[in-house]
Design an enzyme around this catalytic site. Structure first.
Site, PDB file in Angstrom:
ATOM      1  N   ASP A 109      49.458 -18.022  -0.459  1.00 53.33           N
ATOM      2  CA  ASP A 109      49.239 -18.159  -1.901  1.00 53.33           C
ATOM      3  C   ASP A 109      48.079 -17.286  -2.354  1.00 53.33           C
ATOM      4  O   ASP A 109      47.770 -17.251  -3.542  1.00 53.33           O
ATOM      5  CB  ASP A 109      48.951 -19.623  -2.269  1.00 53.33           C
ATOM      6  CG  ASP A 109      50.229 -20.400  -2.549  1.00 53.33           C
ATOM      7  OD1 ASP A 109      51.307 -19.784  -2.566  1.00 53.33           O
ATOM      8  OD2 ASP A 109      50.147 -21.627  -2.736  1.00 53.33           O
ATOM      9  N   ASP A 152      60.329 -24.291  -1.231  1.00 58.27           N
ATOM     10  CA  ASP A 152      58.925 -24.610  -0.965  1.00 58.27           C
ATOM     11  C   ASP A 152      58.799 -25.928  -0.191  1.00 58.27           C
ATOM     12  O   ASP A 152      59.760 -26.709  -0.098  1.00 58.27           O
ATOM     13  CB  ASP A 152      58.183 -24.710  -2.313  1.00 58.27           C
ATOM     14  CG  ASP A 152      56.749 -24.219  -2.234  1.00 58.27           C
ATOM     15  OD1 ASP A 152      56.154 -24.307  -1.148  1.00 58.27           O
ATOM     16  OD2 ASP A 152      56.230 -23.759  -3.265  1.00 58.27           O
TER      17      ASP A 152
HETATM   18  C1  GLA Z   1      53.293 -23.528  -3.896  1.00 59.94           C
HETATM   19  C2  GLA Z   1      53.701 -22.096  -3.679  1.00 59.94           C
HETATM   20  C3  GLA Z   1      53.382 -21.267  -4.889  1.00 59.94           C
HETATM   21  C4  GLA Z   1      54.070 -21.847  -6.093  1.00 59.94           C
HETATM   22  C5  GLA Z   1      53.693 -23.296  -6.246  1.00 59.94           C
HETATM   23  C6  GLA Z   1      54.495 -23.967  -7.340  1.00 59.94           C
HETATM   24  O1  GLA Z   1      51.917 -23.649  -3.963  1.00 59.94           O
HETATM   25  O2  GLA Z   1      53.112 -21.588  -2.536  1.00 59.94           O
HETATM   26  O3  GLA Z   1      53.773 -19.936  -4.688  1.00 59.94           O
HETATM   27  O4  GLA Z   1      55.454 -21.708  -5.942  1.00 59.94           O
HETATM   28  O5  GLA Z   1      53.899 -24.038  -5.065  1.00 59.94           O
HETATM   29  O6  GLA Z   1      54.145 -25.280  -7.501  1.00 59.94           O
END
Ligand code: GLA
Length: 699
Positions: free
Chosen positions: A503, A446
């Site tokens: 997301d 990420d």
């Molecule tokens: C980001 C990602 C999510 C999740 C969060 C965890 O927002 O896009 O899918 O993994 O971080 O903190």
């Protein structure tokens, strides 16, 4: 030029297209033709001469070339292809002359030199006939350190029979939004200072020629394969010519150096509508850019626990969830954020990559063993480039961050300066230790904040870190996530294997985002998960059928808490997952063709098998239509003379308000490709926020 000045010409071509470069004498060449394949016997010099523009009053006595690197020194009336300074800050204005050319096997390398300034400019064009993709890169070498403000990969002319250009902006939970800008004198500039590809600035451009739609006409497509933030200049010159330039965002090259290299520019011409650009990008990414550890393995159905538990990790709960996910059809369990340091909220612990022993007293192995016992493989979330001020790492090494100590935080975190050798070593060692100690076959990587300023060394260092991990853990797959779709580009995808597109697990948002992203991304890399009944990012409640089928359009997974599912919902999810597994072997190789829907409420696509012997159509009705009855849905990409049997796979979903007897509600239909593409399919009436799935087989 005198009449006997030599014209140097080069040609790249495949079955469908020709690209011709021509130069007067020793000057840099121009792309003088790029379009449908020319007859083999074409006289390229004649073509260059025939395209020579006239001269009129009020302008120079010759038209400065729109070369692959337009030179300010040659009175070019627009944005130059490079911009340099020497170590005293003085502007350098090169004037390149031909030095060498290598033309072999679909790869053309042109080397031009400015001997006075000690500069070598090299342009490399590579054509991949199987996708029709042209990849263009440039390098610049200098005998002494220089500063580069701008260096474009080879510059392409844009068509003049085009009214507008299409590029992409977006935001968190709203990626891949379309901007249409009419061509007009002057430049459209996209300059992305965020230091990452970004939700806000996907580095892609489509230039449709007049009359082009998804399914017909001519179009050009471009993508800059770079994860550090790009800059695009699409300019109409005062004389009417148009040019397209790409490169790193302003200010990316931070130091004087003797060698600079652009990222690859992916460029495609299509004679088959905008879909021709889309399928070239999809195929090229899938077949030439992506390097899956085991390419023949089917993409496994994911389960990701983020929206089920967030930071609240409890062994028994996670085991229960894993068992249920496996029973629904999941094949890979991804443990998301929350397993390390004191990570109970997003304010802390990034950088402390050690297991939280309060949550996992016996380490991760008991959970991993349970996941394996359920028949699933195990994946894990990390965010290596980041650090929270509240972390042991930051307390020990506050000097490891990128930018100022008092900069604005993003998600309560700072970016590490990954280009520092000690940071590289720290991150490599911790990630390698994690991967060595556990049977982890998937890493969700990420990147949840923008950089304080663009710096190409950061992207290069991240590439190097991932490359080293991949070399030493060759069976591990990586996913590129950045708050959803904030780092999606062919640069990161040449070293990762899936993207977390957004997301937003809201199927209506996803339907649209997936539709636009298909201009560049094949199914095989595009993660899509069935979210909770009430979406956590939109508050909208949607039916499990819509959620499941929208996820089944791409690389399928689940992300809700399976304990919330009713019996009926679980059954629907099992059935759709079973369908996806039964079909994924051909879906993974399919082209995604966007349909020209005659109802703006309907977002529809056709996925056509590589052998063109079968297809599936997903037709999502995102809202109520204005007219009473569904408009026929015209298909595309079929053989007009072939017969197809088509079947409405989920016809049982027709609501009671569909009171008539359209054939597909009860039976399969056998129809010609011609009929299906010209007249289209007559679908039953349905509710808004639902989706039809139509299977087609060539007879
Ligand atoms: C980001 C990602 C999510 C999740 C969060 C965890 O927002 O896009 O899918 O993994 O971080 O903190």
């Amino acid at each position: 030029m005198t009449p006997d000045t030599k014209i140097r010409c080069w040609r790249l071509q495949d079955q469908t297209q020709s690209l011709v470069l021509a130069a007067d004498g020793d000057q840099l060449p121009e792309i003088v033709y790029w379009g449908p394949r020319l007859p083999d016997a074409s006289d390229l010099s004649m073509l260059a001469l025939a395209a020579r523009p006239d001269v009129t009053g009020g302008i120079l006595d010759a038209v400065p070339p729109l070369s692959i690197c337009p030179e300010a020194r040659r009175s070019f009336p627009g944005h130059p292809g490079l911009s340099l300074r020497d170590d005293t800050g003085a502007v350098l204005l090169p004037r390149f002359s031909f030095h060498d050319a290598k033309d072999a096997d679909n790869e053309l390398t042109l080397i031009y030199r400015d001997a006075d300034l000690g500069l070598d400019y090299q342009a490399i064009f590579t054509l991949t006939p199987s996708s029709g993709m042209i990849v263009a890169r440039a390098t610049l070498e200098s005998t002494r350190p220089i500063g580069v403000q701008w260096l474009a990969p080879p510059v392409f002319p844009a068509p003049q029979n085009s009214q507008e250009m299409i590029d992409f902006h977006g935001r968190w939970i709203g990626e891949f939004q379309v901007s249409r800008t009419p061509w007009a004198p002057g430049a459209r500039l996209r300059d992305n200072p965020t230091g990452r590809t970004g939700h806000e600035h996907f580095p892609g451009l489509i230039v449709p020629c007049n009359g082009a739609t998804n399914t017909q006409g001519q179009a050009y497509g471009f993508h800059y394969g770079w994860s550090g933030g790009h800059r695009m200049v699409a300019e109409e010159l005062p004389d009417g010519r148009r040019q397209i330039q790409w490169g790193h965002a302003s200010g990316s090259y931070r130091e004087a150096a003797t060698r600079f290299e652009t990222a690859p520019l992916y460029a495609v011409f299509s004679d088959a509508g905008i879909n021709g650009c889309a399928t070239a990008f999809q195929r090229h990414l899938r077949d030439s850019v992506l390097k899956l550890p085991t390419p023949d393995r089917s993409r496994p159905v994911h389960y990701n626990c983020w929206e089920a538990v967030y930071f609240d990790h409890d062994h028994d709960t996670l085991c229960d969830i894993a068992s249920r996910a496996a029973e629904l059809g999941a094949e890979r369990f991804v443990l998301d954020d929350g397993w390390f340091g004191q990570r109970n909220t997003d304010t802390t612990s990034l950088g402390d990559w050690t297991i939280n022993h309060e949550k996992y007293p016996g380490g991760l192995m008991p959970l991993i063993n349970h996941v394996h016992a359920c028949g699933m493989t195990f994946g894990i979330w990390v965010e290596p480039e980041m650090v929270n001020p509240d972390s042991d790492l930051y307390r020990t090494h506050p000097d490891w961050i990128l930018g100022d100590a008092d900069q604005l935080l993003g998600r309560q975190q700072l970016a590490l300066n990954v280009a520092l050798p000690e940071v590289q070593a720290y991150l490599y060692d911790h990630l390698a230790a994690l991967l060595s100690a556990h049977p982890i076959e998937y890493v969700k990587w990420d990147h949840n904040r923008v950089l304080p300023e663009p710096d190409h060394r950061q992207a290069m260092a991240v590439y190097a870190l991932i490359d080293r991990l991949r070399a030493n853990f060759p069976t591990v797959e990586f996913e590129s996530c950045a708050s959803g779709g904030g780092r999606i580009d062919f640069g990161i995808l040449s070293r990762t294997h899936r993207v977390w597109l957004s997301d937003s697990n809201d199927p209506l948002e996803r339907l649209r985002i997936q539709h636009e992203a298909a201009l560049f991304l094949p199914m095989v890399v595009t993660g899509s998960h069935v979210g909770p009944r009430i979406c956590h990012t939109s508050g909208r409640a949607t039916d499990i059928r819509l959620r499941a089928w929208v996820a089944a359009q791409r690389h399928m997974g689940f992300e809700m808490d399976p304990r919330e599912l009713t019996k009926d919902e679980a059954q629907v999810l099992r059935e759709v997952t079973t369908w996806w597994k039964a079909n994924r072997s051909w879906l993974q190789q399919a082209d995604i063709l966007r349909l020209d829907s005659d109802d703006p409420a309907m977002i529809a696509e056709l996925q056509r098998a590589a052998e063109a012997d079968r297809f599936v159509v997903f037709a999502g009705l995102s809202e109520s239509s204005t007219q009473i009855l569904p408009r026929p849905l015209r298909l595309c990409g079929l053989d007009p003379d072939a017969k197809y049997e088509i079947r409405l796979l989920n016809r049982d979903d027709a609501p009671a308000l569909s009171r008539g007897t359209p054939l597909l509600k009860t039976d399969a239909a056998t129809l010609s490709g011609q009929y299906l593409m010209h007249q289209g399919i007559t679908l039953p009436w349905t509710f808004p926020q639902s989706i039809w799935v139509i299977e087609g087989t060539r007879l």
